[in-house]
Design a protein around this motif. Structure first.
Motif: not given
Length: 198
Positions: A159-186
């Motif tokens: 979850a990045v600032d509360g928005a959930e993203i699912d990532i399959a094993n071996g895949d990745a996500v590129a996240i562009e941040i314009e202002t500081a944000a919190l990432i949490a592994v659920e």
């Protein structure tokens, strides 16, 4: 998809391109990279940063990457050591990132068989960065920049600032941040490779 000042792009492992090592002794799966605008689309000329996955099957010398800072973490296997004239870099435990200069003359040493690593290479004159491993229920602050979140050891949900993203094993996500944000592994485990342009 855009959420406030956060955008992300999904990077499936099936979309990786394969490139030989500079020394020709192996190959690497390129997950994502950035180049200066006028640079060609392959090789090392004009490369600002690159995230790639590489298998190390045996004791091998590493390529010379002078001018680049290397961030590396074992994601499969264990028992990897990197020997150089100035000492040994301990990568024997999985999900324990290390950082070292690309100019080091290194020979890998495997004590428990082949391993797979993630490599983040950054041109020191153009950017800086870091690599962090986060397990379930861990959280971290993301600064303004590019953050590549790789799912390791199974499917991962973040979850990045509360928005959930699912990532399959071996895949990745590129996240562009314009202002500081919190990432949490659920759920699952993730490696966060961060790049900050200078």
């Amino acid at each position: 998809m855009t959420i406030s000042k956060i955008s992300h792009r999904y990077l499936p492992r099936t979309a990786c391109t394969i490139e030989p090592w500079k020394n020709g002794l192996g190959s690497t799966d390129i997950i994502a990279e950035e180049r200066v605008a006028e640079a060609p689309g392959e090789g090392w000329d004009g490369l600002v940063w690159r995230l790639a996955a590489t298998e190390i099957p045996a004791a091998l010398p590493f390529s010379d990457h002078s001018g680049y800072e290397r961030h590396q973490v074992v994601i499969e296997g264990e028992g990897l050591y990197l020997d150089s004239a100035s000492g040994t870099i301990d990568l024997s435990e999985a999900l324990k990132p290390v950082q070292y200069g690309g100019e080091l003359k290194i020979v890998s040493r495997l004590e428990r068989g082949a391993v797979k690593v993630l490599n983040l290479m950054i041109d020191r004159g153009l950017a800086e960065g870091e690599m962090r491993a986060l397990a379930t229920d861990a959280a971290a602050e993301l600064r303004t920049g590019t953050h590549l979140v790789s799912a390791v050891a199974g499917r991962c949900r973040i979850a990045v600032d509360g928005a959930e993203i699912d990532i399959a094993n071996g895949d990745a996500v590129a996240i562009e941040i314009e202002t500081a944000a919190l990432i949490a592994v659920e759920a699952g485990s993730a490696v966060v490779s961060s790049v900050y342009r200078i």
